[in-house]
Each structure stands twice: as C-alpha cells, then as structure tokens.
Write an enzyme that holds these catalytic residues in place. Structure first.
Site: not given
Lengths: 253, 253, 253, 253, 253, 253
Positions: D192, D95, D130, D213, D162
């Site tokens: 970004e 499994r 992500k 972005d 960012k």
C-alpha cells in the site's frame, strides 16, 4: 477450559449472559464495593473452589478471602467469604457463587451425617453416578468434603458389570472374560449381583468387587459371610440414615 | 446449540466422554436392544424433553415413545418411556437421561404439593434464581410442570431492586428513577422491601411489584393491607408446606 | 464467555485465526509499539467496550487509554483511543476493534439524529430485533449511547403478540389469555395491531402496550385518540427522519 | 461447526436461547404451519445459504423451497422462500433468517450498483476487511453475489504491506524481503503506497500488486502510467458511486 | 480462542479434564515447586510456543524461562526450559507440554536434515496438507523452525488444481478459467500434473506454479527443461533423504 | 460433542473453515461423485471410525462403504473405502479423513510388529500417555487395533506414583498411604521404581503394579525374580524391536 469452568460458564451465561438490567441501570459508573457471605445454618462447607472461580471468571480483579476451608464444619452466623472489587462484578457473581456453595455444602453436610453414623465401623460411604447433570465433579468433591469416598467418576474410569451386561454376555463369567480381554490391568472388576447364586458365579469368575444390589439386610449378611474376604463388598439401594442406625445397633454391619 | 443442549453435552461428556469401557468390552459388535423406564414412586413427570434429547444426541437413530407427558401425574410402576436402538447407545444415554428425569420430576412433584395446598386461593407459587447452576431453564420448566409459575429467568429479563441497589442509589425512589431511565417499557419494576416505611416509599415511587422479604406473617398481612392493590405483592423466605397450611387455616392468605 | 466475548472471538478468528503472515514476517522478534485511533468524522462514539475487549483478548498486556466515553459526541480529528504494547498484538487487534467502533458509532450517530428531532416531545425512540446477527447486544448498547431506548432484547424477555400469534390463538383475547396463563407477572403484554377494530379488542383484553404497525399518520392519530392513555402506544414502520420532521411540524406527534 | 454455523448459533442464541415466551404460551401443543418470505423492494438476493441453515439448525424437519437463487435480481413482491414445518420452529427462525437475508441482500444490491457502473471497463470492484465482526465470510459471499470480487479474507490468506509494516521494516524493500523469506510461494505481494516515490520503490522491490491509498484521481492516473503494467494496481479510499461515474466520464478509468 | 489454544485445551481435557487422582491425593495442600525440561538427544527445538501456553493455560501464575529459542539446535543434556509454580499445576501441564515439544522438535529436526542436504542449491523444501489433524498450524511452524517453507495452510489460502478438478472442469484450461473468474487477484494458480502434455497445457493456460506429481527423476528433469522458467516448479512424491542425495550428486537438481 | 468429534471439528476447521477456493470455483453447481481410498502399502487398518465421522460431519448425506474393518491386515492395492455423494463434500473431507487413516494405521501397523514378536510369550504390549495432543483416544484405539493393550487414558483413570510423587510424599509408603486415603477402591496402585531397594519398599507398601523404569535387562530380570508374582510388572523405556528380539532369544522374557 476444564469441566468446572464449563459449568460455571453455563451458569453465568444463563444468569447474566445478556447483562443485569437492574444493576447496570443503577451503577452507570464503575464503583468499588465489598461483600460477605455468611452461613445461615450449621453445615460442612463445600463448593469453595467453584465459588472462587465464579467470581474470578466474571472479573479477575475481584479479591476473595475465604475464612474457612473446604470440608470445615461451620456454624450459623460464621463469615465464610469476603469479596471486594467492582460492584457490578460482585452483583453478577453473587447468586451463581451462592448457588454452588448452597447446593454443594448441602451434599457435604448430609454426607457427613452418614459418615458420623458409620464412624468406628469398617465401612466406607461411597457415592454413585446418580449426580446432577453437569455437576458430577463438583458433587463428588462435596462427598469427599463430607468425609465420604468416591466410586467411579464415569463410564471410563471403572468397570462395573451390571445385569444388562450379564444378559448380553450370557453369563457373569463370559462378561468378566470379555472385560479382561480389553481392559487396562490397572483396574479392578466389579459385578453387581442380586442373588446368592450370582455371588458364587462372581467369585468363580475372579472378580475384585461384588455389589449387592437391593438385597435385604439378612441376605446381605449371608452374602458377606459367603464372600468371606475373597472380594470387596458394596451394598447399594435403600440406604437411609434410619436404616443404617438400626443395622449398626443390630450388629449387622 | 441452545442452553439445554449445552448442559446435556456437558453431562454426557462427564459420564462417557472417553467411552464406556465395560459395555464396549462386552458389546464388541453392534447389537439392537430396547429398554423401559419405570416410575419407582408416584410423582409428577418432568424432564421429558431433556431425556429425549439425551438419547437423541447420543444416537439420532434411537426411537423413543413416551407413554406420559410432561406434567402428568404418574404412579409407581407406570411405564414412562420405551427406547429402542443400538444397545451401546442405550447404555450410554440411560444414566444421564435418568438423572434428568429423577431430579426434574422431584422438583415438579414438590411444586405440585405446594400448588395443591394453595388451590382455591388467589395466590400463585413462583420460583427464584436459586437454581442448580446450568439447569435453570430445565428447573423452571419443572416448576411449570408442577403447576407453579416462573419469576424472572435471569438478570436481564426482569427488574428487581434489592437492598444493595437501594444502598447504592441512595433511596428506593432514586433506584426506581435510574431504572426507568434505562429500562425497556415492556417490563414492570419490582422492589424488595423489609419494613413498612419501605412499602410507602415503594408505592410513592410507582413500582409495579413489591416483594416482602423475610417478614413475619403478621407484618405481611399489614403490608398487604397498606398496599391495597396498588402493586402486586410477593412474599419471599421461610415458606414451608407446614407454614403455608397454618397460614391458610388462620385466614392469613 | 459472555455473548460479547463470543462475537469478538469469532471476529478475531475469522481475521487472524491462522496468524497474520505479513506482520509475522516483518516482526520476527517481539517489539513494543503504540497507536492512536482518530475520528475521521463527527460522530457519537460507541463500541468502546467491544474495542477494549478486542485488544485485551488478543493480549492482556496491551494498555488502553480512552480519551472519550461511550456516548460522547466527538469531532473529526479527535483522538479517541491510545493503545500501547506488543506491536504484533496491536496489528492483530486493530482492524477488528475498528470494525466494532465504526459500525457501532454509526448506529449511535444515526440514533442521535432521530433523538435530536424528537427532543422536547413526549416520544421515545426505541429499537427492534432487526439487528445484525450476533451483534444484538452491542447494537442495543449503541442505540442507548445515541440516546435511544431498547425494546426487548430477545424472544424471552418481552411479550409481543403479532398477527401470527393472533391467527393461531383465534383472537387477540384468546392470545392474551394464553400468555397470561404462562407468563411471568413481571412482564407487560404488548399486541401488534393494524386496524381500529383491533385497537378496541386489545383494550378489552387488557393489554399494556399497543403497537400500531404500518399505519398512516392519520390512522395513528385516530388510534392514539381512541386508546387515550389506557395503554402505552408504539408506532412501527416507515419512520424516516424526513417523515418524523414533517409529522412534528404538523403537530401529529 | 464451520464459521457460518458459529454466527448462526450465536444469532439464535441471542434471540431465543431461553425460549420464545409469547409463541410458547400460545402454541402449547405442536402445530404445523407454513410461511412465505416476500421481497419488499427490488434487490439482488443474497444470504440464502445462511437463511437456509438458520431454519435447519432450529429444526432439521422444516422444509424450504427457494424460488430464486443467490445473486438473482428479484423484484418487489416476489416470493423468495417458502417454509413449512412445526410452527414454533418457524417463528423461532424467522427473524434471524430475515436479518441475514436483509443485510446480505443489501450488500449484494449496493455492490451490483457499483459493478453496473464499471461494466465494460477493465476494472474490478473488490472488497476489504472492513466487514461486520463475525459476518466476514457471509458478507464476502454477498459481494460476489452482487458481481464484485473478494480481496483477501483475513490476515493469513494474502500479503498486504502497509505503512506500519514499512515503518517497522525500515523501507519497502526491507519489508518485501522479510516477507519473501517467510511467505508461501503461492502468494503475491501487495504494498500500500501513497506517494509517487513509493511507487518506484515498490516496483524496484518486485511487488506484484500496488495499492494506491487515498490519492486524488490525478495522482492515481499518474501512478498508473508510471507502473505501466509492471504490477496490478488497486485504488482504495473515497470511492463513491458519484465519483466513479465522474471518473469514467472524464476517461480517468 | 485461537486454533492453538483449541488444541491445547483438547489435549489438557483428554489428559486431566477430571483431575489427576495420583497427584491430588499426595498434594492435598498447595505447594510450590520447580522443574527443568532437558533434551534427551540432539535436535532442533520446536513447539516452544505451544509448551509455554500449555503451562500458562493450566495456571497463569507458573513462570517459565526458556534457555533456547524456537529453531535453535540443542544438544543432548541441554536444559531447555525451567518452570516454577504450584506443583499440582506443573504436574498437570508436564506431559502435555512434553508431547508438544517432542513431536514438534522431531518434525523440525527431520526438516533440518533435508534442508541441510539442499543447502547451496536453488531448491526450497516445502510442506503439505498431510499433517496431524488439529496440529497443522503447529506442525507448519515446526517446519519453518527446521528451515523449511510452508505450502498453503488450508483449502482457502492457496489454489491448487488437482486431477479431480481437471476431470470435473473438462481440461486444465477450463479449470484455470473457472478459478480466475472467482479467485482473489492476490493468489497464484498452481496445477498438479503428471505428463509432459499436461505441462504444455498448463503453460498455455498461464498458470503460475506447476507441481510435478510422482514423476521419475528423468521425467522431472525433462519437464523442468520444457517449463524453462515460465512457471515455478514443485516436485512431489517419493522424496527421501537418500534419493535427494543421489539426485544432487547426479546433478539432477 | 465427544472428544473425537472435537478433534475432527478442529481438523476440518483448520483445513476448510473458510471454504475450498479451488473446488468451489470449479464446482459452481452441486454435482454427485464417488471415490475410493486404496492402500498404498501393506498395513493394519485403523482410524476407520474417525474417517467415517469426518465424511459424515461434513455432509450427512455422503454414503460410505468400508471394505475392511478396524484392525484388519490389508495389502497394497486393496480398496479400503468407497464414498459417494456431493462432490464438494467429498473433496472437503478427503484430506482430513486420509490424515486420520494414514497416521492411525501407521500406529496400528507398528504396534502389530511388536505384538507379533511377543506372540507366545506371557507379555503384553501396553501404551503410554506420550500421545499426540488431541488424538489420545484415537491413538489408543489404534494400539488396540494392532493387538496392543492400553495403559491408563489420562491422569484420572489410573494411579501411577512416580519419582516426583515419592519425593513430595517422602517415601513410597507415604505416597501409597496418601493415595489409599483418597482413591476409589476400584483402582489398583502402580509405582514407578528404578532401584532394587525401591522394589522392596513398593512390595512392603502393598502396591498392585510395579513399573521398572529405564533399567537394564539384567536389572529387570533380577527385579522380576524378587517380585515373584506379588505384583504385576511393567517394563518401560528403551524398548525397540531389535532389543525385544534379542531379549527373547536370550530367554530374558
């Protein structure tokens, strides 16, 4: 993470690693609670450190108040520990903490019975490496809580030359020499022997401690006489409370 | 690394994590050797898996031959296990492997004594969560080796509603409902009760198993009669070999 | 360290185990900051526990305030969580916490869509062991957050006899007997079957739950009729939202 | 133990850490067996390394034969992997191995659909951070198996400035300077941005890569024109297969 | 647990995993105390983070006050750190914390001597992967504390094509192509070369950084001239303080 | 996993935990290779065990042949180790194995220089707890490889009463008594002293070893005379090769 935290982690993991389905179903919303651990029989208390850490590793916000200390003699019915905090945390910690307290207080209590018999005699009760896997440090603490003393903790903090070592080295002398060439000067050398000839060999090799292994009381008495203070003497094997009392009565110890 | 490897790792670490100063001094150069583990008293053998893995985790090249299997009744003097390989590895593994075998065979042997008394009666001996921290899986295996059965392994593979849960939920019925709303349909619901009223409550709530906790033999007999097959019954607390024999003689079980 | 802390540890380790070179360059000196996590679409919120622990494992001094609870239906634009604390800690935790929230809320949201369709019918939606490796506990929590129920968590907290087991044992009956000889009495026995003959065999063997695997709707209807309440019934395989709606419309469920 | 072994360990632990009660009941004595994993739909195969290691970590004596390689396009019904060995080991691994294969092949397959659309255009498909917590390394391998490329693996192997960083530093220029004072000269600097002014600022600061972005297709086209090869360009957000096809048809890419 | 916590854990474990028998004998009852760490020679302070965490991992209730910061130049006799708390905790942490501070300040101090020599020249001092096993992250921090810069941290956050890679790929060009097909676009490509022909090959292949390995000063001067700004240049091997001073005097750098 | 495997694991993890992007790009398909590690200067070889295990933990199928043994004096140009196996495994192990060999051979070589100076004198060179965090066991092995001896390994395998302990206990005598009440009878007691009065106190308290800390050569000579064989003597602090040679020439040792 020290050794004690490792065994607590393992114990919590096997008990509630995937949660507590009963309590989580009933306690959907957080709720404060409290509890008391009470002695069910007279004993010497041990395992307080492991129990404290168990609750705190589950939830650092739980507050604990011990009403007795490690090594105290407690009576049936005595309140030992009061805990307060999130109820789910208490229920998760309870069984594991109790398992530590019960097992370790049992060891301390039995140790104390032996120590009581030996009181007033120039003999110390010492433990062995025959401990429950993973709990050595805690069980050795419990022996001390009961008034006993610790032998070495492991294969690296004490030298004990056994029959296997003697066989490999060729003789007690050869084994002692090999160890002296390598060992730290902070350690004493102990040899385990089982015949009177070996006693002489060990003394000649200059060992610090001689362990008499599985000898009869009479043989031990003869060996102690022969050693005559030139080395510390340990007796190992077949030591029961009954036998200890007899030996003391007979003046053998 | 599964749970059993974790406890073996911990046990080896506490025993020889920094080495074995005696053996390493004497065995400067690698040397092959062999050894035999012999039973010192009659017992039910358990812990063979842990012992095997201990040797193999220290040194995968050690070869082991078990002469008996888990659960076998062995006699004093029987050779149980022969090991062969690097002598330093054997000396490092020996004490830890023996600590597993001795403790677990002790559990299997005592379990077997209870099981022998119960033979021929429609009663099963089951264990608890009162196990040595870190050794639960192994101790539960030992119970099976001795002929006993396992209760739940942890707080997540069985539902057991205790007095604390009932107090929080308000009633047995409320506790059972809460659990049913959340639990897997593959599990049965057990409630621990201590009075006859609670027996009725539990039956009304539709529980699958009822644990009679610390009741007298007479109370238990009455409870079993009342339950009358509508739920499985467990008895917990104050169960000794002597009491078990008496109860059976009196026809209470 | 429980299972959830283990996966969080792993997630943090793979994301910032050797640091965050961008943020550390810009934030040479510690600086306080705050942040808000906002829903980008309507969903059922899940993963709040994992997200909370992620921030706290990075830095226990970060404060969190959740504005919704696990299982709440939230709308696009809703503020879900406010965090405050050392800016470097917030930047280190942010992505990992979001990865938990996004994935787990996705599961809860989809679960909720199925549960909504089933509302009013005596059918429960249950999950499987087909979960993302390492996230089982969290994904099962998300299923519950979405209104679903959990099947067993693992191979040790539920019994499910599959085709492989039946083949090894020789028959359903033999497999059930083997399991009964060994299993805890707190568990029910489930068998996975795929033909009508097997339904009869399973009932004869006294199983508690029967899983109908990959049967057509018609076959399932026949099987349910045959079982007629003598065992719980599970249907597995090929279950989509569309098929579910059709089946309900046709009165098959 | 590398990261992949850690996630496999965790996955095995949550699935069978305390054993497999069904299989262990039925397979009391060791028994050899074999199995085949078959594709249930057309896909790009991924996760072969994780699947192989899963079987081998459970039991190094299991033999595996993969009939396809990582990244191969396989068809419904194709045999992918044959395993042979101790039956209990196979049942314990199955499994978990399948959970890796299914999830990772899914990622590779979807990646491949995007890559197919982009074929012949000077655009690369790249991934993000992500990813599913704990599976980043594996999911990034799956992206490559599907023909995609990897962006940075973590916060320490790539620089991405960012909005938060820009806010803290005061300006894009200040952020870039701070990073240049500290970073390794082996890394490029990415910023970004979301407005055309920021494009100019970023170019003036001498960045190597600019991420656009959540811009509209029109804005992106304008930005690319302005950048005019002076930096690599990334587009992020709202990228679906449909949108990609439209953009290509319109000649926007 | 991040990498730094892992090495601290290991260091504490090897030093006091089974306790501190001297201190525990003398400090039977908890007792508060304080201590000061004083510089025994002029140095650049480094390792403050590791030292702080060491005390806090032993006992979160210990309070620390650093009187200087990472990277500060401190003088013989300066008080660096004051600690206060449970005396047993302080004694347990002291040696490990000092071992970090001494070793890492040593690295920072030596780095600073090189950096001082290079001051005013357009050359940066960068480190290597030849670090003490387990301490890389800390040693790289110490290099920065001393004013140096870091080369890649590991095999996954920077590309460096060495002679082995070139041999396997067939040529510098082939190696560079293989890397470009697979690498993230956020990384630069570095090649290690040792002849002038290789300089030309590397430039033709479009590498970003060229490392001149074990070349003589004259060869290096020639290579830098040939490269002429088309790639960053690194010099590696045989760099001592003496040689550096000579080279600067001669105008070679 | 013993301590040495833990530090190797950590070292591999920091170096290639997420892979080796350069080598993996170039070695897309498995390929066999071989390598030789050659001494770049005369030295005493140490770290062979750590190096061997590094290669084997990365890949158990790599074969190693050491051409010299731990503690051997090797010359510049000597081939020390030949390795053969999967090329990617060799490249992954190489730097970490070299980091162990280089650092530990350095320690053995320096130790050997001190030991050579002391040759023919009844003085042993012993090490301290001032070791690199996480490498204590390996560095102590390297000291032995160089002909030195080990002092205690940790706070639990030797008793050393320092100024802090004396201050807490009130006097040397009180500290020695406290330790005797608790310690194992297998250990000797050492006290660190710095004045002649303390020498007398220590002798009166019956200690086994006296460490003279940071005394001048003249003070040490006086102390040794006073002790006169009643305890082992250690000298600590300010011991350089130069000072040692001077002291020997002057007949102070």
């Amino acid at each position: 993470m020290d050794m004690i935290e490792q065994i607590i982690t393992l114990a919590l993991s096997e008990d509630s690693g995937l949660g507590d389905i009963t309590s989580e179903s009933i306690l959907e919303h957080p709720r404060q609670g409290s509890g008391v651990i009470v002695a069910k029989q007279d004993c010497i208390l041990a395992g307080t450190d492991a129990a404290r850490r168990t609750f705190q590793m589950v939830d650092p916000d739980v507050t604990l108040r011990f009403l007795f200390q490690e090594g105290d003699a407690v009576s049936k019915g005595d309140e030992l520990l009061r805990v307060e905090g999130d109820l789910l945390s208490l229920l998760k910690s309870e069984r594991v903490a109790l398992n530590f307290l019960q097992r370790l207080s049992g060891i301390a209590t039995l140790t104390h019975q032996y120590v009581a018999v030996l009181k007033g005699h120039s003999v110390k009760l010492i433990d062995t490496r025959k401990t429950t896997p993973g709990l050595r440090l805690l069980e050795k603490q419990a022996v001390r809580a009961g008034g006993g003393f610790n032998h070495r903790f492991s294969l690296y903090d004490g030298i004990l030359i056994k029959d296997n070592h003697i066989a490999v080295a060729g003789s007690i002398l050869a084994a002692v020499q090999a160890v002296k060439n390598r060992m730290s000067h902070l350690m004493k050398i102990e040899v385990e022997i089982s015949t009177m000839d070996q006693v002489d060999e060990a003394l000649a090799a200059g060992v610090d401690v001689i362990m008499l292994d599985n000898m009869s009381i009479q043989e031990m008495a003869a060996a102690v006489k022969r050693i005559c203070g030139r080395a510390l003497v340990e007796a190992s094997g077949n030591v029961s409370l009954t036998q200890l009392r007899t030996s003391l009565k007979q003046g053998w110890i």
